[in-house]
Structure formats: C-alpha cells, structure tokens
Write an enzyme that holds these catalytic residues in place. Structure first.
Site, PDB file in Angstrom:
ATOM      1  N   TYR A 205     -12.239 -14.218 -29.415  1.00  0.00           N
ATOM      2  CA  TYR A 205     -10.794 -13.952 -29.409  1.00  0.00           C
ATOM      3  C   TYR A 205     -10.583 -12.772 -30.355  1.00  0.00           C
ATOM      4  O   TYR A 205     -10.804 -12.907 -31.568  1.00  0.00           O
ATOM      5  CB  TYR A 205     -10.016 -15.159 -29.922  1.00  0.00           C
ATOM      6  CG  TYR A 205      -9.931 -16.321 -28.947  1.00  0.00           C
ATOM      7  CD1 TYR A 205      -8.823 -16.471 -28.119  1.00  0.00           C
ATOM      8  CD2 TYR A 205     -10.937 -17.278 -28.867  1.00  0.00           C
ATOM      9  CE1 TYR A 205      -8.719 -17.531 -27.233  1.00  0.00           C
ATOM     10  CE2 TYR A 205     -10.839 -18.343 -27.979  1.00  0.00           C
ATOM     11  CZ  TYR A 205      -9.730 -18.464 -27.171  1.00  0.00           C
ATOM     12  OH  TYR A 205      -9.640 -19.513 -26.294  1.00  0.00           O
ATOM     13  N   PRO A 297      -1.559 -19.132 -22.221  1.00  0.00           N
ATOM     14  CA  PRO A 297      -2.964 -19.519 -22.057  1.00  0.00           C
ATOM     15  C   PRO A 297      -3.833 -19.443 -23.316  1.00  0.00           C
ATOM     16  O   PRO A 297      -4.925 -20.019 -23.327  1.00  0.00           O
ATOM     17  CB  PRO A 297      -3.482 -18.557 -20.984  1.00  0.00           C
ATOM     18  CG  PRO A 297      -2.542 -17.410 -20.983  1.00  0.00           C
ATOM     19  CD  PRO A 297      -1.222 -17.941 -21.416  1.00  0.00           C
ATOM     20  N   LYS A 301      -4.974 -24.631 -23.096  1.00  0.00           N
ATOM     21  CA  LYS A 301      -4.488 -26.012 -23.099  1.00  0.00           C
ATOM     22  C   LYS A 301      -3.914 -26.498 -21.769  1.00  0.00           C
ATOM     23  O   LYS A 301      -3.815 -27.706 -21.540  1.00  0.00           O
ATOM     24  CB  LYS A 301      -3.414 -26.186 -24.182  1.00  0.00           C
ATOM     25  CG  LYS A 301      -3.945 -26.085 -25.592  1.00  0.00           C
ATOM     26  CD  LYS A 301      -4.823 -27.270 -25.940  1.00  0.00           C
ATOM     27  CE  LYS A 301      -5.753 -27.005 -27.074  1.00  0.00           C
ATOM     28  NZ  LYS A 301      -7.105 -27.527 -26.908  1.00  0.00           N
ATOM     29  N   TYR A 389      -8.408 -27.057 -30.957  1.00  0.00           N
ATOM     30  CA  TYR A 389      -9.095 -26.388 -29.845  1.00  0.00           C
ATOM     31  C   TYR A 389      -9.946 -27.387 -29.050  1.00  0.00           C
ATOM     32  O   TYR A 389      -9.937 -27.382 -27.815  1.00  0.00           O
ATOM     33  CB  TYR A 389      -9.958 -25.241 -30.379  1.00  0.00           C
ATOM     34  CG  TYR A 389     -10.346 -24.247 -29.306  1.00  0.00           C
ATOM     35  CD1 TYR A 389      -9.598 -23.090 -29.105  1.00  0.00           C
ATOM     36  CD2 TYR A 389     -11.443 -24.474 -28.479  1.00  0.00           C
ATOM     37  CE1 TYR A 389      -9.935 -22.176 -28.119  1.00  0.00           C
ATOM     38  CE2 TYR A 389     -11.790 -23.568 -27.486  1.00  0.00           C
ATOM     39  CZ  TYR A 389     -11.035 -22.422 -27.312  1.00  0.00           C
ATOM     40  OH  TYR A 389     -11.368 -21.526 -26.319  1.00  0.00           O
TER      41      TYR A 389
HETATM   42  P1  FAD Z   1      -1.403 -26.846 -10.481  1.00  0.00           P
HETATM   43  O1  FAD Z   1      -2.810 -26.565 -10.795  1.00  0.00           O
HETATM   44  O2  FAD Z   1      -0.450 -25.719 -10.390  1.00  0.00           O
HETATM   45  O3  FAD Z   1      -1.377 -27.666  -9.119  1.00  0.00           O
HETATM   46  C1  FAD Z   1      -0.198 -27.899  -8.406  1.00  0.00           C
HETATM   47  C2  FAD Z   1      -0.527 -28.077  -6.944  1.00  0.00           C
HETATM   48  O4  FAD Z   1       0.666 -28.438  -6.259  1.00  0.00           O
HETATM   49  C3  FAD Z   1      -1.032 -26.786  -6.306  1.00  0.00           C
HETATM   50  O5  FAD Z   1      -2.244 -27.014  -5.620  1.00  0.00           O
HETATM   51  C4  FAD Z   1       0.104 -26.377  -5.383  1.00  0.00           C
HETATM   52  O6  FAD Z   1      -0.364 -25.710  -4.220  1.00  0.00           O
HETATM   53  C5  FAD Z   1       0.727 -27.713  -5.055  1.00  0.00           C
HETATM   54  N1  FAD Z   1       2.152 -27.609  -4.652  1.00  0.00           N
HETATM   55  C6  FAD Z   1       3.097 -26.815  -5.185  1.00  0.00           C
HETATM   56  N2  FAD Z   1       4.265 -26.998  -4.547  1.00  0.00           N
HETATM   57  C7  FAD Z   1       4.046 -27.922  -3.589  1.00  0.00           C
HETATM   58  C8  FAD Z   1       4.859 -28.509  -2.588  1.00  0.00           C
HETATM   59  N3  FAD Z   1       6.153 -28.157  -2.444  1.00  0.00           N
HETATM   60  N4  FAD Z   1       4.316 -29.419  -1.764  1.00  0.00           N
HETATM   61  C9  FAD Z   1       3.009 -29.766  -1.890  1.00  0.00           C
HETATM   62  N5  FAD Z   1       2.175 -29.229  -2.810  1.00  0.00           N
HETATM   63  C10 FAD Z   1       2.691 -28.321  -3.655  1.00  0.00           C
HETATM   64  N6  FAD Z   1      -4.563 -22.471 -18.309  1.00  0.00           N
HETATM   65  C11 FAD Z   1      -5.431 -22.350 -19.290  1.00  0.00           C
HETATM   66  O7  FAD Z   1      -5.541 -23.283 -20.086  1.00  0.00           O
HETATM   67  N7  FAD Z   1      -6.210 -21.209 -19.399  1.00  0.00           N
HETATM   68  C12 FAD Z   1      -6.124 -20.191 -18.481  1.00  0.00           C
HETATM   69  O8  FAD Z   1      -6.818 -19.193 -18.571  1.00  0.00           O
HETATM   70  C13 FAD Z   1      -5.215 -20.299 -17.445  1.00  0.00           C
HETATM   71  N8  FAD Z   1      -5.122 -19.324 -16.524  1.00  0.00           N
HETATM   72  C14 FAD Z   1      -4.195 -19.463 -15.529  1.00  0.00           C
HETATM   73  C15 FAD Z   1      -4.059 -18.460 -14.565  1.00  0.00           C
HETATM   74  C16 FAD Z   1      -3.096 -18.557 -13.565  1.00  0.00           C
HETATM   75  C17 FAD Z   1      -2.960 -17.433 -12.547  1.00  0.00           C
HETATM   76  C18 FAD Z   1      -2.261 -19.697 -13.518  1.00  0.00           C
HETATM   77  C19 FAD Z   1      -1.196 -19.820 -12.448  1.00  0.00           C
HETATM   78  C20 FAD Z   1      -2.422 -20.722 -14.446  1.00  0.00           C
HETATM   79  C21 FAD Z   1      -3.382 -20.615 -15.463  1.00  0.00           C
HETATM   80  N9  FAD Z   1      -3.571 -21.615 -16.415  1.00  0.00           N
HETATM   81  C22 FAD Z   1      -4.442 -21.483 -17.394  1.00  0.00           C
HETATM   82  C23 FAD Z   1      -2.829 -22.850 -16.380  1.00  0.00           C
HETATM   83  C24 FAD Z   1      -3.628 -23.979 -15.721  1.00  0.00           C
HETATM   84  O9  FAD Z   1      -4.368 -23.450 -14.661  1.00  0.00           O
HETATM   85  C25 FAD Z   1      -2.597 -25.013 -15.313  1.00  0.00           C
HETATM   86  O10 FAD Z   1      -2.021 -25.527 -16.510  1.00  0.00           O
HETATM   87  C26 FAD Z   1      -3.139 -26.146 -14.457  1.00  0.00           C
HETATM   88  O11 FAD Z   1      -3.537 -25.685 -13.195  1.00  0.00           O
HETATM   89  C27 FAD Z   1      -2.053 -27.231 -14.283  1.00  0.00           C
HETATM   90  O12 FAD Z   1      -2.480 -28.191 -13.360  1.00  0.00           O
HETATM   91  P2  FAD Z   1      -1.433 -28.966 -12.464  1.00  0.00           P
HETATM   92  O13 FAD Z   1      -2.213 -29.940 -11.682  1.00  0.00           O
HETATM   93  O14 FAD Z   1      -0.319 -29.468 -13.302  1.00  0.00           O
HETATM   94  O15 FAD Z   1      -0.759 -27.861 -11.542  1.00  0.00           O
HETATM   95  C1  DHB Z   2     -10.390 -18.983 -20.788  1.00  0.00           C
HETATM   96  C2  DHB Z   2      -9.040 -19.057 -20.696  1.00  0.00           C
HETATM   97  C3  DHB Z   2      -8.272 -19.211 -21.829  1.00  0.00           C
HETATM   98  O1  DHB Z   2      -6.930 -19.301 -21.745  1.00  0.00           O
HETATM   99  C4  DHB Z   2      -8.856 -19.281 -23.071  1.00  0.00           C
HETATM  100  O2  DHB Z   2      -8.075 -19.424 -24.173  1.00  0.00           O
HETATM  101  C5  DHB Z   2     -10.230 -19.218 -23.168  1.00  0.00           C
HETATM  102  C6  DHB Z   2     -11.001 -19.058 -22.017  1.00  0.00           C
HETATM  103  C7  DHB Z   2     -11.208 -18.812 -19.552  1.00  0.00           C
HETATM  104  O3  DHB Z   2     -10.619 -18.732 -18.475  1.00  0.00           O
HETATM  105  O4  DHB Z   2     -12.437 -18.742 -19.654  1.00  0.00           O
END
Ligand code: FAD
Ligand code: DHB
Length: 398
Positions: A205, A297, A301, A389
């Site tokens: 980081y 991000p 978390k 972490y």
């Molecule tokens: P989601 O993973 O969003 O799953 C929700 C699901 O519901 C999806 O599959 C979607 O298609 C479905 N859905 C939505 N609307 C509907 C509907 N109307 N009907 C039926 N299905 C539906 N977190 C980190 O900690 N580090 C990261 O680096 C990081 N990078 C990320 C990058 C991106 C581009 C994004 C968008 C998020 C990122 N996150 C990251 C956050 C992390 O990925 C999310 O916190 C995590 O995916 C949350 O999980 P969830 O199951 O709550 O929601």
């Molecule tokens: C990654 C994403 C994060 O948000 C982070 O704090 C560390 C690593 C990853 O996608 O590898």
C-alpha cells in the site's frame, strides 16, 4: 411455487447464505439477473480475512482456495519511498489473510450449490417483492420472469435482499423507513490485471507525492494493481504507458525498486464511497452485503462484510426453523451493524491515511503526515491496523 427463504442475488452474500442454509436442511431459491458465466468472470475483490477463510474451509469449500490462494502474513506500507512492514501473524497471535479472487470464491460456491441440487435461477428479470411486512399466515411473494421470459410467483417465509448496490430489494421498503448515511470521496481507483511475475511477496500500500498505489497479486503469472485516479476517469483515459509511469512514480523507493511490468488485459474504474442503510430488517425482508452497506475498497472489507452478514443471518434462520425462536432474527441487524460500522471506520481511516485529497488544506496534510509517522513508529498502532485487516469477530463476544 414456494420455498422457505427467497434470496435475491447470487453474489458472495446470497451464495454463502444459500449454502449455509442447505447445510442446516433449510430450502432456498436464489434469483439472479445475470448469467452464470458472467458471475464466474467478473473481476472484483481479492483479499479474504482469516474468519472468511475459516468459514469457507468449514463449509468444505477450501480445497482450491488453499491450493491456489496465497496466504499473506503481513503487508507493506510504502510512504515517500520508505517501507514499513505490518506483521499480521506476529501482531495478532497467528492470524493472516488469503489472496484469492472473489470470482474464484463464487466459482467454488456455485459448484457446491449446483452439485447438491441447489435451486439457482440465472438470467431472471423484473423481480418485485410484495407482502414483506406480512405475518407467517400470509407469506411474502417474489414475482419475476425466468430465463425464458415466463412470469413466476415465488412464495417464501422470508426474503433476503443480497442484490448489491443496484438491486431491487430496498425499493420494496417504504423510503420513510430507511435511513441512509453516506460519504463520497474525491477520487476513484483504476484497477488493472497484467501478465507478469509478482513484484513483491506481500501487498504494498503506497502513498506517493501525487497519490495512492496498491500492488496486489492473483497468481505467479497474473498481477493486480490499483492506482488513485480522478472519480470521473474511464479506462480509456489511462493508456498502458500512463499506467506504468504512474505506478513507477508512486511506488519508487530510494534503492530503485520498480514493479514488474507486463501486458495489461483488464482495466476498470472503481468508485469510492461509504454508505450504510438502516435498519437491515423490514418485516420478513432482510438486507445483506452491499445491498445494505458499501465501504471504499482500501483495506478490502466489502466482500468479507457481505459474507459475515450471510453467516449471521444463516445462524438466525437456523435458530428460527429449529426452535421457532425469532430472537436472533430480531438482533441480526443491530449485531451486523456493530461490525459494519467498525469496518466503515477502518476503511475510511485507511482511505484517508493513504490517499491525496485534492481539497485537503495544510492542516489536514500535516495531520495525515503525523498519522503515518505514528503508524511507522508505534507497535500499538500497527497492531490496530493488523487486527482490523485480518478481520474482527463476526458476533459477540467482541
Ligand atoms: P454483489 O457481489 O454485488 O452481488 C449482488 C448480486 O445480485 C449480483 O450478482 C447481481 O447481478 C445480483 N442482482 C442485482 N440486482 C438484481 C436483481 N434486480 N435481481 C436479481 N439479481 C440481482 N471490495 C473489496 O473489498 N476490495 C476490492 O478490491 C473491491 N473491488 C470491487 C470492484 C468493483 C468493480 C465492485 C463493483 C466492487 C468491488 N468490491 C471490492 C466490493 C465487493 O466486491 C463487494 O462488497 C461484494 O461483491 C459484495 O457482495 P454482495 O453479495 O453483497 O453483492
Ligand atoms: C485487493 C483489493 C483491495 O481493496 C485491497 O485493499 C487489497 C487487495 C485486491 O483486489 O487484490
């Protein structure tokens, strides 16, 4: 059609919940608007807390994760070109994290649900909820169109909205009954995947003169890196040359360290915001994961919080179906929110510590310097970073 628990969304929250309920003999139907192929291919987070690793292992989903994932026992903070290692294992009594991509976790979950005949409906559309405040005598109904376009009604005892930030579950709730608190950040992250050998044994980081950079990894051949960018940027604003020049500048050390470079095959811009929506229960509807809360991000978390919500809810539903006792359903939201707010605090602190804020005044910059200086000198401050972490407990005792 009827089931015990209707789950909207096959992300980490929805699939972990469905799998945990199945293990307790509780039926669920998962409704997902995307295709299975899209879920298996969407690149997102990559760091699993110790508690998430332990849960997936206990669920019988650890084989590929332990073979292909990378256990990280510490991380490096690089500020102004000087490294300070945070020793997770030494500072937390043996806890660490696993670098294993979110879509790999989802593949393991999908394979496990499908192997045991789980009812997962992909490519559904027009999902609407009704009767969520009803009592047990008249259960809620979820209406949707299946993959062929046919209208379907699903009656359930409970509905769980695991449908992320853009989902529909929240819209079934009277807006007056929802309290939203949020904060937007004046920057985003550009995330890249490239074909190159790892640049470092541990995540770095880094805070350079003009912003944040993060060196992460996916495997011996594929590397994940992020850099602070303008919030309105698109991947087209970032040529490969500009990305490497920015990473080299922000990651430079006094002894000439440089990241290993290679062909970039994926670029995405991730928005940065914090949001919490309360309460997490509305009659027979529960919200879990990103549908209820979002963190920036930094600190990784989001995925872990989604899974800890699912774990709490599975425990509460199991108690209800086993003993008819609603006590854990009643306390689900308040219990989850205590952990969510601790993760909000940590993610906001990490973000504030490690980014350049374009509107920061001189006082804010000096405070940031003092915070970083303290962190590089105090074992207590490093322990605070390490224990957050690797992940805080999911439920009391805290
Ligand atoms: P989601 O993973 O969003 O799953 C929700 C699901 O519901 C999806 O599959 C979607 O298609 C479905 N859905 C939505 N609307 C509907 C509907 N109307 N009907 C039926 N299905 C539906 N977190 C980190 O900690 N580090 C990261 O680096 C990081 N990078 C990320 C990058 C991106 C581009 C994004 C968008 C998020 C990122 N996150 C990251 C956050 C992390 O990925 C999310 O916190 C995590 O995916 C949350 O999980 P969830 O199951 O709550 O929601
Ligand atoms: C990654 C994403 C994060 O948000 C982070 O704090 C560390 C690593 C990853 O996608 O590898």
């Amino acid at each position: 059609m009827r089931t015990q628990v209707a789950i909207i969304g096959a992300g980490p929250a929805g699939l972990v919940l469905s799998q945990l309920l199945d293990g307790q003999g509780i039926e669920s139907v998962v409704l997902e608007c995307r295709s299975q192929e899209a879920i298996r291919a969407t690149i997102r987070a990559g760091v699993l807390e110790q508690g998430t690793v332990d849960l997936l292992t206990d669920m019988g989903l650890g084989k590929r994760m332990h073979n292909e994932g990378l256990r990280h026992e510490g991380t490096v903070l690089r500020v102004g070109g000087v490294d300070r290692r945070i020793d997770f294992v030494g500072l937390t009594g043996g806890r660490a994290v696993m670098v294993y991509a979110q879509h790999e976790v989802l593949k393991d979950l999908l394979d496990a649900r499908l192997a045991t005949g789980g009812d997962l409906r992909f490519n559904v559309s027009d999902v609407t909820l009704s009767g969520i405040t009803s009592d047990m005598a008249s259960r809620p109904v979820v209406r949707f169109r299946d993959a062929s376009g046919a209208a379907v009604s699903l009656r359930a005892d409970f509905v769980v909205g695991c449908d992320g930030t853009q989902g529909v579950s929240r819209s079934a709730v009277d807006p007056q009954a929802l309290q939203t608190v949020e904060r937007h950040y004046p920057f985003g992250w550009l995330g890249i995947l490239c074909k190159a050998p790892p640049s470092s044994d541990e995540l770095i980081y880094a805070l350079g003169a003009d912003g944040f950079a993060l060196v992460s990894t996916r495997s011996c051949e594929v590397q994940r890196m992020y850099l602070q960018c303008d919030p309105g940027d698109t991947p087209d604003d970032w040529s490969d040359d500009r990305i490497w020049a920015t990473l080299r500048a922000r990651l430079a050390t006094h002894d000439g360290w440089q990241p290993n470079e290679g062909p970039i095959f994926d670029k995405t811009v991730v928005g940065m915001r914090s949001r919490v929506i309360e309460p997490m229960r509305h009659g027979r509807l529960f919200l879990a994961g990103d549908a209820a809360h979002v963190v920036p991000p930094t600190g990784a978390k989001g995925l872990n919080l989604a899974i800890s919500d699912a774990r709490l809810l599975a425990r509460a539903l199991t108690r209800f179906y086993r003993d008819g006792n609603e006590d854990l359903l009643d306390t689900y939201g308040p219990t989850a929110l205590r952990r969510i707010w601790r993760a909000q605090r940590f993610s906001t602190w990490m973000t504030t510590l490690l980014h350049r804020f374009p509107d920061a005044d001189a006082y804010a910059r000096k405070l940031q310097d003092a915070d970083l200086d303290y962190l590089t000198r105090s074992r207590a401050a490093c322990t605070t970073l390490a224990e957050n972490y690797v992940g805080l407990p999911v439920a009391p005792p805290w």
